[in-house]
Write a protein that holds these residues in place. Structure first.
Motif, short mmCIF file in Angstrom:
data_model
loop_
_atom_site.label_atom_id
_atom_site.label_comp_id
_atom_site.label_asym_id
_atom_site.label_seq_id
_atom_site.Cartn_x
_atom_site.Cartn_y
_atom_site.Cartn_z
N LEU A 459 -1.39 9.95 11.27
CA LEU A 459 -0.85 9.98 9.86
C LEU A 459 -0.27 8.69 9.40
N ASN A 460 0.42 8.04 10.51
CA ASN A 460 1.46 7.21 10.14
C ASN A 460 0.40 5.70 9.95
N LYS A 461 -0.97 5.93 10.77
CA LYS A 461 -1.81 4.72 10.66
C LYS A 461 -2.64 4.52 9.08
N LEU A 462 -2.56 5.64 8.41
CA LEU A 462 -3.32 5.64 7.10
C LEU A 462 -2.62 5.02 6.12
N SER A 463 -3.12 4.52 5.20
CA SER A 463 -2.37 4.10 4.12
C SER A 463 -3.27 4.10 2.80
N VAL A 464 -2.56 3.93 1.76
CA VAL A 464 -3.31 4.11 0.39
C VAL A 464 -3.66 2.58 -0.24
N GLN A 465 -4.81 2.21 -0.29
CA GLN A 465 -5.33 0.95 -0.71
C GLN A 465 -4.96 0.72 -2.39
N SER A 466 -4.94 1.45 -2.98
CA SER A 466 -5.10 1.10 -4.77
C SER A 466 -4.34 2.32 -5.35
N SER A 467 -3.86 1.96 -6.48
CA SER A 467 -3.10 3.16 -7.19
C SER A 467 -4.13 4.17 -7.83
N GLY A 468 -5.47 3.60 -8.12
CA GLY A 468 -6.56 4.42 -8.48
C GLY A 468 -6.97 5.72 -7.79
N ASN A 469 -6.79 5.39 -6.44
CA ASN A 469 -6.96 6.61 -5.65
C ASN A 469 -5.98 7.30 -4.83
N ARG A 470 -4.53 7.02 -5.33
CA ARG A 470 -3.53 7.44 -4.47
C ARG A 470 -3.35 8.92 -4.22
N VAL A 647 8.24 5.72 12.51
CA VAL A 647 7.23 6.08 11.49
C VAL A 647 6.97 4.77 10.57
N LYS A 648 5.81 4.37 10.32
CA LYS A 648 5.59 3.26 9.25
C LYS A 648 4.87 3.77 8.13
N ILE A 649 5.11 3.00 6.88
CA ILE A 649 4.65 3.37 5.72
C ILE A 649 3.86 2.35 5.12
N SER A 650 2.75 2.84 4.16
CA SER A 650 1.96 1.77 3.83
C SER A 650 2.56 1.03 2.58
N LYS A 651 2.48 -0.22 2.47
CA LYS A 651 3.16 -0.91 1.49
C LYS A 651 2.35 -0.88 0.07
N LYS A 652 1.14 -0.45 0.24
CA LYS A 652 0.34 -0.47 -0.99
C LYS A 652 0.08 1.14 -1.78
N SER A 653 0.64 2.19 -0.88
CA SER A 653 0.25 3.35 -1.54
C SER A 653 1.56 3.92 -1.59
N LYS A 654 1.63 5.16 -2.71
CA LYS A 654 2.98 5.63 -2.68
C LYS A 654 2.94 6.61 -1.64
N VAL A 655 4.20 6.88 -1.26
CA VAL A 655 4.78 7.65 0.16
C VAL A 655 4.49 8.94 -0.19
#
Length: 880
Positions: A459-470, A647-655
């Motif tokens: 889960l921690n390695k996944l990140s959201v790339q764009s706001s359109g598919n949050r 834990v690490k969060i993506s800088k490009k996707s909402k939390v």
């Protein structure tokens, strides 16, 4: 002194019906010499009372008066001061000590002697006479007055005697014959004298007349003497004859004594022989049973047991003094020793063969248990061996060396047998455990942290790339988390729980049955311990007690039979603890949440074992294993807390909802189902406190680091999720944390709403902020309109920039922005939007209030109303 005595008797004692027996002239020692008299008196009436009276001469005249009286029974001690030398001093001990000095030693001695005699005659009381001559106490003082005084008590009873009836009658007849006796005593005396002379003459004549009779009497006496001489001669001859008879009777008596002595000795000898024969004679049947008895059949074992008991009784008989010196007794004792040695050797050899055969027979049954999670039943073997229990007790009492050898051999054979059975049993358990997962090799991926580590890292390695598919990627996060959980789902954990419970349920009766058998077979007492080890104390054990009990050879000197039982059990089941630890390690590797199941099950079995015997092998072993399980449980909690920190969060996707928040929900739900009514609830409550505090800290940390999602949104959504979880599970120890989560959720919701509402009417907000600043600086509200930057024209200009259409457009943009910030899982969009609507209306009313106070009578109003705001918000919410 005599005149004084008569005067005192007449004036003082006679009126009181007392008789004075002794008197002594005294004065008190050491004081002015004032003379007085001590008098010893008795009463004339019965019962006689004896007193010591102090009499003193009156100061007013020459008469005497009675001053003090003491009863003689109150006298304790008479102290004459000196028994050898003459000393007039003496002491009388009544209620206190009275010291006196007599006018002379003779008077003192006479008085003390009188006291002694009065005591002997009337009281018989123990009065101590000290420093008094023994002669004085045994004899009366001789001569004259002193003798009469000293012997006064002897004559006291005889001095006045009443006349009997005969005497009274004779006196009356005499006085009737002489009526003038009273008026003329002299004539009466002369008459009596004449009659006495007449009587004397008559007596003389009578004597002279009886002379002839006297002569006759004398002749008779001479004849009598001759008869006496003849009788004496006959008696002498009889005595000589009896003398010979006496000698013969003495010889007969001596012979009878010797015969009686011989009979007595024969009886005693017969008694000793009967004692030895009765107590040291072993029946031929017993001897045959000991030498050739069948040790395989029940009847043969019973015969051998009875024979062994009889032999033991013969050997332990308490011999009387001298028996051990008899040659026959020594031979019999040697024969008994040989029989004992021969039978002990035969019994030990047979039991060793039974132990070996048991190992072979049990080994042949292992194959049928290799596919089932059950342990072989040793009850038939125990039942067969218990037939020899009494013989083992006999061997223990008679030949402890062979008993020890059998004990060692039993432990050696059975330890190898149980080791094979238990290892095969645990192999089956491991196969069934690893078969619960779809891919056995997948355990290596999770490491010691189990499912949590794998799922969290994914889960921690996944990140959201764009706001359109949050929204879609947020769903992907949950789906992947659910996929990792599906590999080891609730059904798998329940199956693991059943397998682990079955393992413990199989081991527990096996150990208890073996311990009970050892106690009965080897005749070892199982004592209940007065203070057992509690389950909390078991956590602190380091296994040291087991290391002391493992021995490779014969048991060393043991302080008690209970220790010997524990030592034998440790040797026989030495593989149980390592196998249990390996099984626990495997379960922890499969899924770290398995440590919860194991902690509950192991705690229950430890509690059960300690109720039976807190110091038993099973209780100690399970207690040691419980420590390992507790450490794995603590390690599971520590790993979860460590994952929160990393834990690490993506800088490009909402939390959205943070992974460790969801995992805490899963952990808490699972733990509540496992620990329901469990003994170790306290351990879980401590873990809850640690985890929830770590979750709070990590949520704030992630919120502070978040760049895509506002901090308030991260805090609001996650604390709302935590609050909902705690409310649903109703965990009593987390009530304070539940209230704290609700407060944080409420605070950050309010903060987010206020921050977001500043943007749709940005210029209007800035204008009224300036107005409030001027009022705060001290300008009166009605004078604010005179300020150049805040006059009425500027207010109208700002209000015109926000007609209803622009306000609706701003609110619509705000709704879209909030929708992008919030995640779908928590479904807080409508809650937030409703709060924004309420806050916007509150701001509207606040602005209108400022206009009314600062711009009175200007007629300036907003371009939209509260009803417009409600319509705009409702329309925007429905359109989306």
């Amino acid at each position: 002194m005599t005149a004084i005595k008569h005067a005192l008797q007449r004036d003082i004692f006679t009126p009181n019906d007392e008789r004075l027996l002794s008197i002594v002239n005294v004065c008190k020692a050491g004081k002015k010499k004032r003379n007085c008299f001590l008098c010893a008196t008795v009463t004339t009436e019965r019962p006689v009372q004896v007193n010591v009276v102090k009499v003193k001469k009156s100061d007013k005249g020459d008469f005497y008066k009675r001053q003090t009286a003491w009863a003689l029974r109150d006298l304790a001690v008479v102290d004459a001061k000196d028994a050898i030398k003459e000393n007039p001093e003496f002491d009388l001990h009544f209620d206190k000590v009275y010291k006196w000095v007599a006018s002379s030693t003779v008077e003192k001695n006479t008085f003390i002697s009188c006291i002694w005699k009065l005591n002997q005659r009337y009281l018989r009381k123990k009065i101590d006479f000290i420093n008094v001559s023994s002669q004085l106490l045994e004899e009366s003082v001789p001569s004259g007055e002193n003798q009469s005084v000293a012997g006064g008590d002897e004559e006291a009873v005889d001095e006045y005697q009443e006349l009997n009836a005969r005497e009274e009658q004779d006196i009356e007849i005499m006085m009737e014959g002489c009526e003038y006796a009273i008026s003329n005593a002299e004539a009466f005396a002369e008459k009596l004298s004449r009659e006495l002379q007449v009587l004397d003459g008559a007596n003389i004549q009578s004597i002279m007349a009886s002379e002839k009779q006297v002569n006759i009497l004398m002749k008779l006496l001479d004849e009598a003497l001759k008869e006496v001489d003849q009788i004496e001669l006959k008696l002498s001859s009889y005595e000589e004859m009896l003398q010979s008879v006496k000698e013969q009777m003495d010889q007969i008596s001596e012979s009878n004594h010797l015969i009686h002595l011989s009979n007595t000795n024969n009886v005693k000898l017969l008694s000793e022989i009967e004692f030895l024969v009765n107590h040291m004679d072993l029946a031929k049947g017993h001897i045959k049973a000991l030498q050739e008895g069948d040790l395989t059949s029940s009847r043969g074992i019973e015969a051998c047991t009875n024979a062994a008991d009889a032999l033991l009784q013969c050997m332990n008989v308490a011999l009387r003094p001298g028996h051990d010196m008899l040659h026959a007794v020594k031979q019999q004792q040697q024969r008994f020793s040989d029989l004992r040695e021969q039978f002990a050797r035969r019994l030990a050899s047979h039991l060793n063969s039974v132990f070996v055969q048991q190992g072979h027979d049990q080994s042949s049954t292992l194959a049928q248990h290799s596919v089932e999670l059950t342990l072989p039943n040793h009850h038939p073997f125990h039942r067969d061996l218990l037939r020899y229990a009494k013989l083992m007790e006999w061997l223990k009492n008679t030949d402890y060396g062979k008993y020890e050898g059998l004990t060692k051999n039993y432990m050696d054979y059975l330890s190898r047998l149980y080791e094979r059975e238990i290892k095969d049993f645990f192999e089956v358990a491991k196969i069934k455990m690893t078969g619960t997962t779809r891919e056995g090799k997948k355990f290596g991926l999770h490491g010691s942290s189990g499912k949590l580590t794998g799922s969290t890292s994914s889960l921690n390695k996944l990140s959201v790339q764009s706001s359109g598919n949050r929204r879609s990627q947020s769903s992907s996060l949950l789906d992947m988390g659910n996929m990792s959980a599906s590999d080891l789902d609730v059904a798998d954990r329940t199956k693991f729980d059943k397998i682990f419970e079955q393992v413990l349920s199989e081991l527990e009766p096996l150990c208890l049955a073996e311990q009970d058998f050892i106690s009965k077979f080897f005749k070892l007492q199982q004592h209940q311990s007065s203070s057992g080890t509690t389950m909390n104390e078991a956590e602190e054990m380091d296994g040291g007690i087991l290391s002391r009990l493992h021995t490779s050879g014969v048991p060393q000197t043991i302080s008690s039979e209970k220790d010997m039982i524990r030592q034998m059990m440790t040797k026989i089941f030495r593989c149980i603890e390592p196998e249990l630890n390996n099984l626990i390690a495997l379960g922890d590797k499969i899924d770290s949440f398995n440590s919860l199941y194991m902690l509950v099950k192991m705690s229950h079995h430890v509690w059960t074992a300690q109720n039976v015997d807190p110091a038993s092998f099973l209780s100690t072993t399970l207690g040691n294993v419980l420590v390992t399980v507790k450490r794995n449980f603590d390690k599971c909690i520590s790993n979860q807390m460590k994952q929160m920190d990393e834990v690490k969060i993506s800088k490009k996707s909402k939390v959205g909802i943070l992974p460790f928040v969801a995992e805490f929900e899963e952990f808490a739900a699972l733990a509540e189902s496992i620990f329901k009514n469990a003994e170790r609830r306290g351990d879980l409550d401590k873990a809850y406190i640690k985890l929830i505090r770590a979750v709070f800290v990590s949520v704030e940390k992630v919120a502070n680091e978040s760049q895509k999602t506002p901090r308030d949104v991260v805090m609001m959504e996650n604390f709302h999720h935590i609050f909902a979880t705690l409310s649903r599970l109703k965990i009593s120890c987390l009530e304070a944390e539940k209230k704290e989560a609700k407060q944080k959720y409420t605070d950050h919701l309010q903060s987010y709403v206020i921050y977001s509402l500043g943007q749709p009417l940005e210029k209007l907000n800035h204008f009224f902020e300036g107005v409030e600043a001027r009022v705060a600086q001290g300008i009166r509200e009605e004078e604010v309109s005179y300020q150049l930057a805040f006059n009425k024209q500027e207010l109208r200009k700002v209000i015109k920039e926000y007609p209803g259409k622009e306000v609706k457009k701003g609110l619509d943009n705000l709704y879209k922005k909030v929708d992008k910030h919030l995640c779908e899982e928590e479904n807080l969009l409508q809650v937030v939007w409703h709060s924004m609507q309420d806050e916007f209306i509150r701001q509207y009313k606040h602005f209108e209030g400022l206009i009314a106070r600062c711009y009175p009578g200007s007629g300036i109003t907003m371009e939209f109303t509260i009803q417009d705001i409600l319509d705009y918000c409702s329309s925007i919410a429905q359109s989306h």
